[in-house]
Design a protein around this motif. Sequence first.
Motif, PDB file in Angstrom:
ATOM      1  N   HIS A  63       0.728  -1.558  -0.182  1.00  0.00           N
ATOM      2  CA  HIS A  63      -0.280   0.043   0.096  1.00  0.00           C
ATOM      3  C   HIS A  63       0.856   1.468  -0.245  1.00  0.00           C
ATOM      4  O   HIS A  63       0.471   2.463   0.176  1.00  0.00           O
ATOM      5  N   SER A  64       2.119   1.351  -0.331  1.00  0.00           N
ATOM      6  CA  SER A  64       2.481   2.675  -0.367  1.00  0.00           C
ATOM      7  C   SER A  64       2.909   2.650  -2.034  1.00  0.00           C
ATOM      8  O   SER A  64       3.023   1.827  -2.984  1.00  0.00           O
ATOM      9  N   ARG A  85      -3.807   7.577  -2.699  1.00  0.00           N
ATOM     10  CA  ARG A  85      -4.662   7.673  -1.227  1.00  0.00           C
ATOM     11  C   ARG A  85      -6.001   7.443  -2.115  1.00  0.00           C
ATOM     12  O   ARG A  85      -6.580   6.744  -0.814  1.00  0.00           O
ATOM     13  N   GLU A  86      -6.453   6.928  -3.004  1.00  0.00           N
ATOM     14  CA  GLU A  86      -8.051   6.845  -2.499  1.00  0.00           C
ATOM     15  C   GLU A  86      -8.337   5.523  -3.239  1.00  0.00           C
ATOM     16  O   GLU A  86      -9.104   4.814  -3.260  1.00  0.00           O
ATOM     17  N   GLN A  87      -7.481   4.287  -3.536  1.00  0.00           N
ATOM     18  CA  GLN A  87      -7.286   3.109  -3.982  1.00  0.00           C
ATOM     19  C   GLN A  87      -6.707   2.372  -3.252  1.00  0.00           C
ATOM     20  O   GLN A  87      -6.956   1.470  -3.405  1.00  0.00           O
ATOM     21  N   GLY A  88      -5.884   2.594  -2.832  1.00  0.00           N
ATOM     22  CA  GLY A  88      -5.074   2.306  -2.213  1.00  0.00           C
ATOM     23  C   GLY A  88      -4.018   1.490  -2.215  1.00  0.00           C
ATOM     24  O   GLY A  88      -3.760   0.049  -2.194  1.00  0.00           O
ATOM     25  N   ARG A  89      -3.813   0.923  -4.142  1.00  0.00           N
ATOM     26  CA  ARG A  89      -2.832   0.559  -4.662  1.00  0.00           C
ATOM     27  C   ARG A  89      -1.666   0.954  -4.474  1.00  0.00           C
ATOM     28  O   ARG A  89      -1.378   1.966  -4.074  1.00  0.00           O
ATOM     29  N   THR A  90      -0.538  -0.202  -4.004  1.00  0.00           N
ATOM     30  CA  THR A  90       0.756  -0.632  -3.897  1.00  0.00           C
ATOM     31  C   THR A  90       1.549   0.326  -5.661  1.00  0.00           C
ATOM     32  O   THR A  90       1.439  -0.779  -6.586  1.00  0.00           O
ATOM     33  N   LEU A  91       1.547   2.122  -5.902  1.00  0.00           N
ATOM     34  CA  LEU A  91       2.571   2.213  -7.714  1.00  0.00           C
ATOM     35  C   LEU A  91       3.430   1.444  -6.786  1.00  0.00           C
ATOM     36  O   LEU A  91       4.499   2.210  -5.339  1.00  0.00           O
ATOM     37  N   VAL A  92       4.552   1.522  -7.348  1.00  0.00           N
ATOM     38  CA  VAL A  92       6.065   1.384  -7.814  1.00  0.00           C
ATOM     39  C   VAL A  92       6.591   3.114  -8.864  1.00  0.00           C
ATOM     40  O   VAL A  92       6.068   2.148 -10.084  1.00  0.00           O
ATOM     41  N   ALA A  93       7.414   3.285  -9.049  1.00  0.00           N
ATOM     42  CA  ALA A  93       7.543   4.388 -10.075  1.00  0.00           C
ATOM     43  C   ALA A  93       9.668   4.685 -10.032  1.00  0.00           C
ATOM     44  O   ALA A  93       9.262   4.913  -9.168  1.00  0.00           O
ATOM     45  N   VAL A  94       9.443   4.741 -11.514  1.00  0.00           N
ATOM     46  CA  VAL A  94      11.055   4.857 -11.456  1.00  0.00           C
ATOM     47  C   VAL A  94      11.030   6.331 -12.222  1.00  0.00           C
ATOM     48  O   VAL A  94      10.380   6.855 -12.655  1.00  0.00           O
ATOM     49  N   LEU A  95      11.704   7.474 -11.129  1.00  0.00           N
ATOM     50  CA  LEU A  95      11.517   8.849 -11.482  1.00  0.00           C
ATOM     51  C   LEU A  95      13.430   9.101 -11.299  1.00  0.00           C
ATOM     52  O   LEU A  95      13.780   8.434 -11.024  1.00  0.00           O
ATOM     53  N   HIS A  96      13.131  10.271 -12.062  1.00  0.00           N
ATOM     54  CA  HIS A  96      14.611  10.876 -12.499  1.00  0.00           C
ATOM     55  C   HIS A  96      14.697  12.030 -11.522  1.00  0.00           C
ATOM     56  O   HIS A  96      15.855  12.093 -10.947  1.00  0.00           O
ATOM     57  N   ASP A  97      13.561  12.563 -11.005  1.00  0.00           N
ATOM     58  CA  ASP A  97      13.636  14.019 -10.408  1.00  0.00           C
ATOM     59  C   ASP A  97      13.337  13.900  -8.981  1.00  0.00           C
ATOM     60  O   ASP A  97      12.511  13.513  -8.821  1.00  0.00           O
ATOM     61  N   LEU A  98      14.705  14.054  -8.292  1.00  0.00           N
ATOM     62  CA  LEU A  98      14.810  13.769  -7.061  1.00  0.00           C
ATOM     63  C   LEU A  98      13.299  14.490  -5.952  1.00  0.00           C
ATOM     64  O   LEU A  98      12.965  13.955  -4.916  1.00  0.00           O
ATOM     65  N   ASN A  99      13.097  16.108  -6.572  1.00  0.00           N
ATOM     66  CA  ASN A  99      11.990  16.698  -5.356  1.00  0.00           C
ATOM     67  C   ASN A  99      10.908  15.743  -6.116  1.00  0.00           C
ATOM     68  O   ASN A  99      10.249  16.031  -4.997  1.00  0.00           O
ATOM     69  N   GLN A 100      10.729  15.609  -7.449  1.00  0.00           N
ATOM     70  CA  GLN A 100       9.012  15.213  -7.788  1.00  0.00           C
ATOM     71  C   GLN A 100       9.543  13.947  -6.978  1.00  0.00           C
ATOM     72  O   GLN A 100       8.804  13.141  -6.379  1.00  0.00           O
TER      73      GLN A 100
END
Length: 279
Positions: free
Chosen positions: A40-41, A198-213
Amino acid sequence: MTPVPQQDRPDASRLAGRGLTLGYDRRIIAEGLDVAIPDHSFTVIIGPNACGKSTLLRALARVLKPAAGAVLLDGQDIAGLPARQVARTLGLLPQSSVAPEGITVGDLVARGRYPHQGLLRQWSREDERITEESMAATGVAELADRTVDELSGGQRQRVWIAMALAQQTPLLLLDEPTTFLDISHQVDVLDLCDRLHREQGRTLVAVLHDLNQAARYAGHLIVMRDGRVVAAGEPGAILTAELVEEVYRLPCRVIEDPETGTPLVVPAAPAGRAVPARK
């Protein structure tokens, strides 16, 4: 580099990797890699170019077969699970998605329901409802009859996310979902992902380049360098100037984001550059 101790336990979540050796042909990208995705993260994987971020995500999604070790889905080696079972549990939005020429938004989103079809279960009213709800949730319902190839980059990315939502998997993996988007559409897509988490409680895993995002949206960060996880945890606990300089070779300050209170990385000014006086 001295690795920062990991607090992850690979056996404590629905999706984990244990002892992974990953690579392409004979080129090894990562070796002996352990990683766990908290249930759920909203987990974001960050690190320098070619550090193994997307390679790890591809292995977690069963797109790339590990040379050694195993990816565990609900405690079982994902390599041995039926494809349909995996598709009902884990969805993937790849880095470069190409839609069939001439396909409409509605038809593309409906393809997310394919894992739920079978010889004894054809298209149903429930499939129709879920497809419509997925388009509404991502703000593309009014585009249903338009072809995907006539949409803007931001609109197309929303459509692909809608298709992944229609798959109705508790785990959703996104490989650089903001690539090639301008800053407005980047924030739009990440706001959407955050809301779905937040609304659906899904576990999301994303690769991002922008540190602040990454720091702004993630509840859990995985920091990689040279095919290794060097830190993992909440952004506020692990994202320090020392870590950024160690991982990215970037002198910086880490301050509090005035909008969200999350860490904000500010690169150091070049030596000798005059700083304008404040008015």
